[in-house]
Design a protein around this motif. Structure first.
Motif, PDB file in Angstrom:
ATOM      1  N   LEU A  59      27.503  -3.347   1.254  1.00  0.00           N
ATOM      2  CA  LEU A  59      27.853  -2.107   1.932  1.00  0.00           C
ATOM      3  C   LEU A  59      29.021  -1.480   1.189  1.00  0.00           C
ATOM      4  O   LEU A  59      30.064  -2.122   1.017  1.00  0.00           O
ATOM      5  CB  LEU A  59      28.257  -2.375   3.382  1.00  0.00           C
ATOM      6  N   VAL A  60      28.855  -0.242   0.732  1.00  0.00           N
ATOM      7  CA  VAL A  60      29.908   0.429  -0.024  1.00  0.00           C
ATOM      8  C   VAL A  60      30.210   1.778   0.611  1.00  0.00           C
ATOM      9  O   VAL A  60      29.403   2.346   1.350  1.00  0.00           O
ATOM     10  CB  VAL A  60      29.528   0.604  -1.505  1.00  0.00           C
ATOM     11  N   GLY A  61      31.385   2.300   0.293  1.00  0.00           N
ATOM     12  CA  GLY A  61      31.815   3.584   0.814  1.00  0.00           C
ATOM     13  C   GLY A  61      33.333   3.626   0.877  1.00  0.00           C
ATOM     14  O   GLY A  61      34.011   2.622   0.672  1.00  0.00           O
ATOM     15  N   GLU A  62      33.874   4.806   1.150  1.00  0.00           N
ATOM     16  CA  GLU A  62      35.321   4.972   1.231  1.00  0.00           C
ATOM     17  C   GLU A  62      35.895   4.225   2.428  1.00  0.00           C
ATOM     18  O   GLU A  62      35.175   3.862   3.363  1.00  0.00           O
ATOM     19  CB  GLU A  62      35.666   6.462   1.329  1.00  0.00           C
ATOM     20  N   SER A  63      37.200   3.999   2.404  1.00  0.00           N
ATOM     21  CA  SER A  63      37.871   3.358   3.526  1.00  0.00           C
ATOM     22  C   SER A  63      37.638   4.155   4.805  1.00  0.00           C
ATOM     23  O   SER A  63      37.722   5.389   4.801  1.00  0.00           O
ATOM     24  CB  SER A  63      39.374   3.259   3.265  1.00  0.00           C
ATOM     25  N   GLY A  64      37.341   3.442   5.891  1.00  0.00           N
ATOM     26  CA  GLY A  64      37.111   4.091   7.170  1.00  0.00           C
ATOM     27  C   GLY A  64      35.693   4.535   7.412  1.00  0.00           C
ATOM     28  O   GLY A  64      35.408   5.169   8.437  1.00  0.00           O
ATOM     29  N   CYS A  65      34.763   4.201   6.507  1.00  0.00           N
ATOM     30  CA  CYS A  65      33.377   4.668   6.681  1.00  0.00           C
ATOM     31  C   CYS A  65      32.582   3.783   7.640  1.00  0.00           C
ATOM     32  O   CYS A  65      31.461   4.128   8.010  1.00  0.00           O
ATOM     33  CB  CYS A  65      32.661   4.752   5.334  1.00  0.00           C
ATOM     34  N   GLY A  66      33.132   2.631   8.044  1.00  0.00           N
ATOM     35  CA  GLY A  66      32.442   1.794   9.023  1.00  0.00           C
ATOM     36  C   GLY A  66      31.881   0.493   8.486  1.00  0.00           C
ATOM     37  O   GLY A  66      31.205  -0.240   9.216  1.00  0.00           O
ATOM     38  N   LYS A  67      32.159   0.159   7.234  1.00  0.00           N
ATOM     39  CA  LYS A  67      31.578  -1.046   6.630  1.00  0.00           C
ATOM     40  C   LYS A  67      31.995  -2.312   7.375  1.00  0.00           C
ATOM     41  O   LYS A  67      31.148  -3.144   7.750  1.00  0.00           O
ATOM     42  CB  LYS A  67      32.009  -1.169   5.157  1.00  0.00           C
ATOM     43  N   THR A  68      33.299  -2.482   7.560  1.00  0.00           N
ATOM     44  CA  THR A  68      33.793  -3.688   8.219  1.00  0.00           C
ATOM     45  C   THR A  68      33.358  -3.731   9.678  1.00  0.00           C
ATOM     46  O   THR A  68      33.034  -4.812  10.208  1.00  0.00           O
ATOM     47  CB  THR A  68      35.325  -3.766   8.116  1.00  0.00           C
ATOM     48  N   THR A  69      33.309  -2.581  10.337  1.00  0.00           N
ATOM     49  CA  THR A  69      32.860  -2.547  11.727  1.00  0.00           C
ATOM     50  C   THR A  69      31.421  -3.025  11.839  1.00  0.00           C
ATOM     51  O   THR A  69      31.069  -3.761  12.774  1.00  0.00           O
ATOM     52  CB  THR A  69      32.993  -1.122  12.298  1.00  0.00           C
ATOM     53  N   MET A 241      27.493   3.954   2.809  1.00  0.00           N
ATOM     54  CA  MET A 241      27.854   4.516   4.103  1.00  0.00           C
ATOM     55  C   MET A 241      28.852   5.656   3.940  1.00  0.00           C
ATOM     56  O   MET A 241      29.716   5.615   3.063  1.00  0.00           O
ATOM     57  CB  MET A 241      28.456   3.437   5.016  1.00  0.00           C
ATOM     58  N   TYR A 242      28.708   6.648   4.810  1.00  0.00           N
ATOM     59  CA  TYR A 242      29.657   7.764   4.847  1.00  0.00           C
ATOM     60  C   TYR A 242      29.860   8.172   6.296  1.00  0.00           C
ATOM     61  O   TYR A 242      28.891   8.495   7.001  1.00  0.00           O
ATOM     62  CB  TYR A 242      29.140   8.946   4.026  1.00  0.00           C
ATOM     63  N   LEU A 243      31.098   8.135   6.763  1.00  0.00           N
ATOM     64  CA  LEU A 243      31.442   8.504   8.143  1.00  0.00           C
ATOM     65  C   LEU A 243      30.544   7.805   9.163  1.00  0.00           C
ATOM     66  O   LEU A 243      30.042   8.421  10.099  1.00  0.00           O
ATOM     67  CB  LEU A 243      31.378  10.020   8.326  1.00  0.00           C
ATOM     68  N   GLY A 244      30.334   6.498   8.952  1.00  0.00           N
ATOM     69  CA  GLY A 244      29.603   5.700   9.917  1.00  0.00           C
ATOM     70  C   GLY A 244      28.103   5.702   9.774  1.00  0.00           C
ATOM     71  O   GLY A 244      27.408   4.950  10.469  1.00  0.00           O
ATOM     72  N   ARG A 245      27.566   6.529   8.891  1.00  0.00           N
ATOM     73  CA  ARG A 245      26.110   6.618   8.739  1.00  0.00           C
ATOM     74  C   ARG A 245      25.664   6.059   7.390  1.00  0.00           C
ATOM     75  O   ARG A 245      26.406   6.117   6.400  1.00  0.00           O
ATOM     76  CB  ARG A 245      25.637   8.070   8.851  1.00  0.00           C
ATOM     77  N   LEU A 246      24.449   5.562   7.370  1.00  0.00           N
ATOM     78  CA  LEU A 246      23.841   5.103   6.127  1.00  0.00           C
ATOM     79  C   LEU A 246      23.249   6.313   5.419  1.00  0.00           C
ATOM     80  O   LEU A 246      22.382   7.000   5.976  1.00  0.00           O
ATOM     81  CB  LEU A 246      22.734   4.089   6.441  1.00  0.00           C
TER      82      LEU A 246
END
Length: 354
Positions: A59-69, A241-246
């Motif tokens: 899972l990749v994306g900027e910080s806060g995009c929801g990966k860890t969640t 992921m971007y802003l919580g979406r795939l």
């Protein structure tokens, strides 16, 4: 959306270990003054994917995009707002406590920070043995032998079992964390930025260790990382992921050679190269900042920053309709959530490697 993700996974691996369907998480922030409407952080929004046994999905994306969640929801460390997780054919969110306890032996995590993930008052041998004690799977000599075996497996001296975490380097601590994750013989391990706190030379050692363990024990990894070099080296498939979406899901080499979503292209063009002067194409980002997860944009969440949206004279469909994941050029192995996905692919030119 789920159907497309299912087709993608089925083409990659017939033996599915983990399936995520419509996973959603919102955090309530409370109400503003003189308002009855609660505010929410939209951390994860309708995420679906599958992971085959013995494979690695990143899972990749900027910080806060929801990966860890997403990873915390899968492990049931956080309650989900909606969706379901199927692990080895069992619905994780519906399991009673006694079955969940047994399931946790099959799902483990390697944390990002090797310095804070170990109890400083506990010897590293005791830290690795603790899951065995909790699940009542060993004691006495048998317990010590199992821990010593794991220390050797991850490249550490078993004689160091009685030492404390502060006596080890960051790379050694991360190896201890990996040993602790392996002690119950899990089938699935979440690796949350496992190399981000390590030096470059130590990073390579940990990556090689993870690959070797996967070959030996057929472990399935969910890799969370900002380091796209590590992702390309370790992963079979990548989900962006971007802003919580795939926004894109594809086999690793396909995604790196022919990214379909404008956001994925932005991430790849931001990878440092030895000679930046040879980068013949700029990022072409608009000046808009990352939108707030509290108040998401209408339509496509990426459209305020999307160069393709700006070049096409800001089409209304991008502002008004949420794009669904769709195959790229009819290829179900790669899906992207973009209204103009084929034009986006044609627009991309791979940056030079050096």
């Amino acid at each position: 959306m789920i159907d497309i993700a299912d087709k993608h996974a089925a083409s990659v691996a017939d033996d599915i270990l983990l399936e995520v369907r419509g996973l959603t998480k919102r955090f309530e922030l409370g109400r503003e003054w003189f308002s009855r409407t609660p505010r929410y952080i939209h951390a994860v929004d309708d995420v679906s994917f599958r992971v085959g046994r013995g494979r690695t999905l990143s899972l990749v994306g900027e910080s806060g995009c929801g990966k860890t969640t997403v990873s915390r929801l899968i492990l049931r460390l956080l309650p989900a707002t909606a969706g379901e997780v199927i692990f080895e054919g069992k619905p994780v969110f519906e399991l009673p406590r006694h079955e969940l306890r047994a399931l946790r032996q099959r799902m483990q995590i390697v944390f990002q920070d090797p310095y804070s993930s170990l109890n400083p008052r506990m010897t590293v041998g005791a830290a690795v043995a603790e899951p065995l004690v909790v699940h009542r799977q060993g004691r006495g000599r048998k317990l010590r032998e199992r821990v010593a075996q794991l220390f050797e497996l991850v490249g550490l001296d078993p004689d160091a079992m009685n030492r404390y975490p502060h006596e080890f380097s960051g790379g050694q601590r991360q190896r201890i964390g990996i040993a602790r994750a392996l002690v119950l013989n899990p089938a699935f391990i979440v690796c949350d930025e496992p190399t981000s706190a390590l030096d470059v030379s130590v990073r390579a050692q940990v990556i090689n260790l993870l690959q070797d363990l996967q070959r030996r024990q057929k472990i399935t990894y969910l890799m969370i990382s900002h380091d796209l070099g590590t992702v390309r080296h370790l992963s079979h498939d990548v989900a962006v992921m971007y802003l919580g979406r795939l926004v894109e899901l594809a086999p690793t080499e396909t995604l790196f050679k022919r990214p379909a979503h404008p956001y994925t292209q932005m991430l790849l063009k931001a990878i440092p190269v030895p000679n930046p002067a040879r980068r013949h194409e700029s990022l072409n980002l608009t000046e808009d900042e990352i939108p707030s997860p509290i108040q998401l944009p209408t339509g496509c969440p990426f459209h305020p920053r999307c160069p393709l949206y700006a070049q096409k004279d800001k089409p209304a469909v991008c502002r008004e309709q949420m794009p669904a994941l769709q195959p790229v050029s009819g290829n179900a192995a790669q899906v992207a959530a973009c209204h103009f996905v084929d034009e986006s692919v044609a627009h991309f030119t791979e940056p030079p490697a050096s």
